[in-house]
Design an enzyme around this catalytic site. Structure first.
Site, mmCIF file in Angstrom:
data_model
loop_
_atom_site.group_PDB
_atom_site.id
_atom_site.type_symbol
_atom_site.label_atom_id
_atom_site.label_comp_id
_atom_site.label_asym_id
_atom_site.label_seq_id
_atom_site.Cartn_x
_atom_site.Cartn_y
_atom_site.Cartn_z
ATOM 1 N N LYS A 116 0.812 -1.215 0.000
ATOM 2 C CA LYS A 116 0.000 0.000 0.000
ATOM 3 C C LYS A 116 0.850 1.272 0.000
ATOM 4 C CE LYS A 116 -4.478 -1.316 1.925
ATOM 5 N NZ LYS A 116 -4.558 -2.760 1.918
ATOM 6 N N LYS A 204 -3.410 -11.114 -6.836
ATOM 7 C CA LYS A 204 -4.754 -11.352 -6.294
ATOM 8 C C LYS A 204 -5.756 -10.383 -6.937
ATOM 9 C CE LYS A 204 -4.922 -8.136 -2.434
ATOM 10 N NZ LYS A 204 -5.208 -7.807 -1.079
ATOM 11 N N LYS A 207 -9.735 -4.660 -5.535
ATOM 12 C CA LYS A 207 -10.595 -3.573 -6.015
ATOM 13 C C LYS A 207 -9.751 -2.404 -6.516
ATOM 14 C CE LYS A 207 -11.652 -3.448 -1.119
ATOM 15 N NZ LYS A 207 -12.633 -3.833 -0.136
HETATM 16 P P1 TYM Z 1 -10.165 -6.128 3.330
HETATM 17 O O1 TYM Z 1 -11.290 -5.190 3.530
HETATM 18 O O2 TYM Z 1 -9.011 -5.690 2.495
HETATM 19 O O3 TYM Z 1 -10.723 -7.435 2.678
HETATM 20 C C1 TYM Z 1 -11.904 -8.050 3.182
HETATM 21 C C2 TYM Z 1 -11.753 -9.555 3.135
HETATM 22 O O4 TYM Z 1 -11.668 -10.000 1.781
HETATM 23 C C3 TYM Z 1 -10.540 -10.866 1.642
HETATM 24 N N1 TYM Z 1 -10.028 -10.750 0.269
HETATM 25 C C4 TYM Z 1 -9.784 -11.788 -0.534
HETATM 26 N N2 TYM Z 1 -9.914 -13.104 -0.344
HETATM 27 C C5 TYM Z 1 -9.592 -13.908 -1.362
HETATM 28 N N3 TYM Z 1 -9.147 -13.473 -2.569
HETATM 29 C C6 TYM Z 1 -8.990 -12.161 -2.812
HETATM 30 N N4 TYM Z 1 -8.554 -11.740 -3.996
HETATM 31 C C7 TYM Z 1 -9.311 -11.251 -1.755
HETATM 32 N N5 TYM Z 1 -9.279 -9.890 -1.642
HETATM 33 C C8 TYM Z 1 -9.711 -9.613 -0.395
HETATM 34 C C9 TYM Z 1 -9.564 -10.357 2.678
HETATM 35 O O5 TYM Z 1 -8.623 -11.339 3.012
HETATM 36 C C10 TYM Z 1 -10.484 -10.034 3.828
HETATM 37 O O6 TYM Z 1 -10.784 -11.181 4.584
HETATM 38 N N6 TYM Z 1 -7.878 -5.664 7.696
HETATM 39 C C11 TYM Z 1 -8.974 -6.312 7.014
HETATM 40 C C12 TYM Z 1 -10.325 -5.986 7.621
HETATM 41 C C13 TYM Z 1 -10.344 -6.215 9.083
HETATM 42 C C14 TYM Z 1 -10.556 -7.450 9.756
HETATM 43 C C15 TYM Z 1 -10.464 -7.138 11.147
HETATM 44 C C16 TYM Z 1 -10.805 -8.743 9.339
HETATM 45 C C17 TYM Z 1 -10.146 -5.279 10.030
HETATM 46 N N7 TYM Z 1 -10.219 -5.825 11.285
HETATM 47 C C18 TYM Z 1 -10.601 -8.146 12.106
HETATM 48 C C19 TYM Z 1 -10.954 -9.719 10.303
HETATM 49 C C20 TYM Z 1 -10.845 -9.418 11.685
HETATM 50 C C21 TYM Z 1 -8.966 -5.838 5.581
HETATM 51 O O7 TYM Z 1 -8.462 -4.793 5.285
HETATM 52 O O8 TYM Z 1 -9.642 -6.644 4.710
#
Ligand code: TYM
Length: 337
Positions: A116, A204, A207
């Site tokens: 990032k 991966k 978005k």
């Molecule tokens: P975030 O918002 O970037 O992504 C949300 C969830 O989607 C999953 N993900 C994917 N899984 C498979 N293939 C992909 N291409 C793909 N892109 C995204 C991510 O692994 C995630 O599970 N920090 C976290 C949000 C968060 C969180 C938490 C999650 C904050 N606090 C506590 C669990 C527990 C995040 O930025 O995910």
């Protein structure tokens, strides 16, 4: 005390099929299966959202993301708690305490931070620190299982390390979440889930990738999405096989097919292995994606903001009660009380 399953999705924009298949759908399936035995916490990490720019209105995005769970089939009951992070102040407070336990070295190794911040002249401290806030999100509720995609596994490892370090230094306080191998097993997969970019399957699906054909958004029309699958990059080996290093495009299609239909990946691989016509596989996966989106979007349209708003008071009262009790214990252990 019941064990807890917990997860959250950032809501800076529409979600992708990667978010859906990697985290949203596994959480919904686990919640529907286990919510008698486990507490299920679904929260919106809205404090996480402000580390980067937001498409649209954050509060509208928040309601939308909760609707996604319902549209994906979440069956509500009294063991499922839905809340917004910014409505539970203990998250930010525990994150501060954990900042004083985490080290610069381990934080600097976080891949998401590197990605990032790469190429940027200046990066906000929130982008560096957000895994600590994520650890607080998890540890406040003593969560054992945290269904997330593979890209978040490193943050889960950090969470485990911070919990263990705190416990060693100040005495048993936090439940250490299960290791990532067990997390994957609990989600019914061999490894963490990583849905690939359709054009560039070494990466991966994300978005933030600019190319429209690289990603499927949950708001794409089912036909648009099917077209993107038909146009997905594969390889020239003319032999269907699951091998992420040599055939990532074909492997991605097999993975998508298995997840959407809730079938074991091994079974889907056996069905297709050795066949030569990639077009047949693409047609099958395109039809699966098309049906999934049609069903999801119809359900989504039937849910109102008011339906969601009435879930939050119970969820936030519950979350504040559990989180404040854990924070009080932490403050006492570190000597603030
Ligand atoms: P975030 O918002 O970037 O992504 C949300 C969830 O989607 C999953 N993900 C994917 N899984 C498979 N293939 C992909 N291409 C793909 N892109 C995204 C991510 O692994 C995630 O599970 N920090 C976290 C949000 C968060 C969180 C938490 C999650 C904050 N606090 C506590 C669990 C527990 C995040 O930025 O995910």
């Amino acid at each position: 005390m019941k064990k807890t399953i917990l997860t959250g999705l950032r809501v800076n924009s529409e979600l992708t099929l990667g978010n859906y298949l990697g985290a949203l759908l596994p959480m919904v399936r686990l919640a529907n299966k286990y919510s008698k035995e486990y507490a299920v916490n679904i929260f919106v990490p809205d404090l996480h959202s402000i580390i980067s720019s937001i498409d649209g209105n954050l509060q509208e995005n928040t309601l939308r993301s909760i609707k996604y769970y319902l549209a994906a089939g979440l069956e509500l009951n009294e063991n499922i708690h839905i809340y917004r992070q910014s409505h539970v102040p203990a998250h930010a407070e525990l994150a501060w305490v954990l900042n004083c336990v985490a080290t610069m070295g381990e934080m600097s190794r976080m891949i998401q931070y590197k990605e990032k911040s790469e190429g940027k002249e200046s990066t906000n401290v929130g982008i560096f620190d957000y895994p600590v806030l994520m650890a607080a999100d998890i540890l406040l509720y003593s969560a054992s299982f945290v269904p997330v995609g593979e890209d978040q596994f490193q943050h889960l490892e950090l969470t485990r390390n911070l919990a263990e370090r705190f416990n060693n230094r100040f005495g048993e306080t936090f439940v250490v979440p299960e290791e990532t191998r067990k997390q994957a097993e609990f989600m019914g997969t061999d490894n963490g889930i990583r849905i690939r970019d359709l054009v560039n399957p070494d990466k991966k699906m994300s978005k933030s990738t600019p190319g429209e054909n690289s990603k499927i958004m949950l708001s794409d029309t089912p036909e648009q999405a099917a077209k993107k699958i038909m146009g997905a990059t594969t390889d020239s080996l003319e032999n269907i096989n699951f091998d992420l290093s040599t055939q990532p495009g074909v492997s991605n299609l097999l993975q998508i097919e298995a997840l959407i239909n809730d079938r074991p990946l091994g079974e889907v691989i056996r069905e297709w292995q050795g066949k030569t016509r990639y077009g047949d596989l693409k047609k099958q996966v395109a039809a699966s994606v098309q049906n999934l989106l049609a069903d999801f979007q119809a359900k989504y349209a039937a849910i109102s903001d008011a339906d969601i708003e009435k879930l939050l008071p119970e969820g936030e009262a519950y979350a504040n009660e559990i989180a404040n009790a854990k924070l009080a214990e932490v403050y006492q252990k570190v000597g603030l009380r």
